[in-house]
Design a protein around this motif. Structure first.
Motif, mmCIF file in Angstrom:
data_model
loop_
_atom_site.group_PDB
_atom_site.id
_atom_site.type_symbol
_atom_site.label_atom_id
_atom_site.label_comp_id
_atom_site.label_asym_id
_atom_site.label_seq_id
_atom_site.Cartn_x
_atom_site.Cartn_y
_atom_site.Cartn_z
ATOM 1 N N ASP A 10 -24.203 -27.460 8.277
ATOM 2 C CA ASP A 10 -24.566 -26.058 8.530
ATOM 3 C C ASP A 10 -23.345 -25.155 8.382
ATOM 4 O OD1 ASP A 10 -27.184 -26.718 9.026
ATOM 5 O OD2 ASP A 10 -26.998 -26.680 11.216
ATOM 6 N N TRP A 13 -22.259 -25.026 4.633
ATOM 7 C CA TRP A 13 -23.207 -24.234 3.831
ATOM 8 C C TRP A 13 -23.047 -22.741 4.115
ATOM 9 C CZ3 TRP A 13 -25.966 -25.404 -0.293
ATOM 10 C CH2 TRP A 13 -26.917 -24.478 -0.735
ATOM 11 N N GLN A 17 -21.790 -19.862 1.340
ATOM 12 C CA GLN A 17 -22.569 -18.688 0.956
ATOM 13 C C GLN A 17 -21.721 -17.414 0.907
ATOM 14 O OE1 GLN A 17 -25.823 -19.239 -0.063
ATOM 15 N NE2 GLN A 17 -25.002 -21.295 0.300
ATOM 16 N N ARG A 51 -29.932 -29.730 0.585
ATOM 17 C CA ARG A 51 -30.232 -28.360 0.995
ATOM 18 C C ARG A 51 -30.339 -27.446 -0.218
ATOM 19 N NH1 ARG A 51 -27.586 -25.672 6.233
ATOM 20 N NH2 ARG A 51 -28.497 -27.635 6.948
ATOM 21 N N HIS A 52 -29.433 -27.614 -1.149
ATOM 22 C CA HIS A 52 -29.480 -26.798 -2.371
ATOM 23 C C HIS A 52 -30.784 -27.039 -3.120
ATOM 24 C CE1 HIS A 52 -28.489 -25.929 -6.661
ATOM 25 N NE2 HIS A 52 -27.936 -24.862 -6.116
ATOM 26 N N THR A 54 -33.630 -28.005 -1.893
ATOM 27 C CA THR A 54 -34.742 -27.430 -1.135
ATOM 28 C C THR A 54 -34.836 -25.926 -1.350
ATOM 29 O OG1 THR A 54 -34.584 -29.138 0.570
ATOM 30 C CG2 THR A 54 -35.685 -27.093 1.182
ATOM 31 N N LEU A 55 -33.687 -25.272 -1.397
ATOM 32 C CA LEU A 55 -33.661 -23.821 -1.550
ATOM 33 C C LEU A 55 -33.881 -23.381 -2.995
ATOM 34 C CD1 LEU A 55 -30.677 -23.006 0.850
ATOM 35 C CD2 LEU A 55 -33.120 -22.640 1.266
ATOM 36 N N HIS A 56 -33.703 -24.317 -3.921
ATOM 37 C CA HIS A 56 -33.880 -24.001 -5.352
ATOM 38 C C HIS A 56 -34.813 -25.029 -5.994
ATOM 39 C CE1 HIS A 56 -30.694 -20.955 -5.227
ATOM 40 N NE2 HIS A 56 -30.043 -21.791 -4.444
ATOM 41 N N PRO A 57 -36.072 -25.033 -5.601
ATOM 42 C CA PRO A 57 -37.003 -26.049 -6.116
ATOM 43 C C PRO A 57 -37.252 -25.936 -7.619
ATOM 44 C CG PRO A 57 -38.177 -24.330 -4.910
ATOM 45 C CD PRO A 57 -36.721 -24.097 -4.673
ATOM 46 N N GLU A 58 -36.899 -24.796 -8.188
ATOM 47 C CA GLU A 58 -37.096 -24.629 -9.629
ATOM 48 C C GLU A 58 -36.068 -25.407 -10.444
ATOM 49 O OE1 GLU A 58 -33.880 -21.828 -8.482
ATOM 50 O OE2 GLU A 58 -35.782 -22.485 -7.598
ATOM 51 N N THR A 59 -35.001 -25.874 -9.780
ATOM 52 C CA THR A 59 -33.933 -26.594 -10.477
ATOM 53 C C THR A 59 -34.228 -28.093 -10.464
ATOM 54 O OG1 THR A 59 -32.355 -24.939 -9.708
ATOM 55 C CG2 THR A 59 -31.449 -26.997 -10.571
#
Length: 242
Positions: A10, A13, A17, A51-52, A54-59
């Motif tokens: 946490d 990350w 950011q 985590r990345h 999950t936050l960027h499912p398009e990748t």
């Protein structure tokens, strides 16, 4: 261990950011042999990538899409040939793993290269790994890609207060140190050396731990740069080194 990892992930990350898009976020995780720093480093890098994703499912979930790279310091061991070329080869080989048996200058060059601002012209930065089968480094085996915006370094000397390690440590965004009792570290090291075939039996492994690993550990603990986190290594299965 899981609660500690969650808190550290946490924190990392959140800090990541805040940095400009043309910079990498560098984390150094140090500790004595047998502290569990490799286990922690791998868990942190894996969690950051999860985590990345999950936050960027398009990748797509591939190495090239990962945000974090894991770079152990083992690849910067001097080769056996280099140790044999030292004034006292027998001593050099017996003390392999001590600070003087690593190429600290090459490690510093890697960290400096990863501090160069990212751009459309950025190329992969290559680092060595360590081939345990041949017991020597394997050059250019780890690729830190342009998309790897977080790099997690791990090793005995990444937080050592001695040049060139000191300068490399100063270039990190976060410096973490894994704290462990020497008795716990010794028990882990004995089991590791026997399991890896480095020692013939537990007595042989104990001598290696006492005469080399824990001697190095004393230096690491006594000569540590200021760190941002001291992580307590728990004596449970989640900290067991493979």
């Amino acid at each position: 261990m899981d609660e500690q990892v969650t808190r550290l992930v946490d924190k990392a990350w959140g800090r990541f950011q805040q940095i400009p898009e043309d910079r990498r976020f560098l984390i150094a995780i140090g500790g004595i042999p047998g502290s569990g720093k490799t286990t922690l480093s791998q868990k942190v890098a894996t969690a950051l990538n999860a985590r990345h994703a999950t936050l960027h499912p398009e990748t797509p979930v591939t190495e090239t899409a990962s945000v974090a790279a894991f770079v152990p310091m083992d690849g910067y061991h001097l080769t056996r040939a280099q140790l044999s070329a030292m004034p006292d080869p027998a001593h050099a080989h017996a003390r392999r793993g001590a600070e003087f048996t690593f190429d600290g200058a090459a490690f510093l060059r890697l960290v400096r290269a990863l501090r160069v601002p990212l751009s459309s012209e950025t190329k992969p930065v290559l680092a060595p790994s360590f081939d345990h089968a041949v017991k020597d480094p394997k050059p250019d085996d780890i690729a830190v890609l342009p998309g790897h915006r977080v790099v997690v370094f791990e090793g005995n000397y990444v937080c050592l207060d001695r040049e060139p390690w000191r300068e490399a440590a100063a270039l990190m965004d976060e410096r973490w140190f894994v704290d462990v009792g020497f008795a716990t570290a010794r028990r882990r090291l004995v089991a590791r050396h026997v399991r890896a075939g480095i020692a013939a039996d537990e007595d042989d492994a104990g001598r290696r731990a006492d005469e080399n690993d824990l001697v190095n550990g004393e230096e690491i603990v006594k000569n540590r740069v200021p760190v941002d986190e001291v992580v307590v290594s728990m004596d449970d299965e989640t900290w067991r080194h493979e």
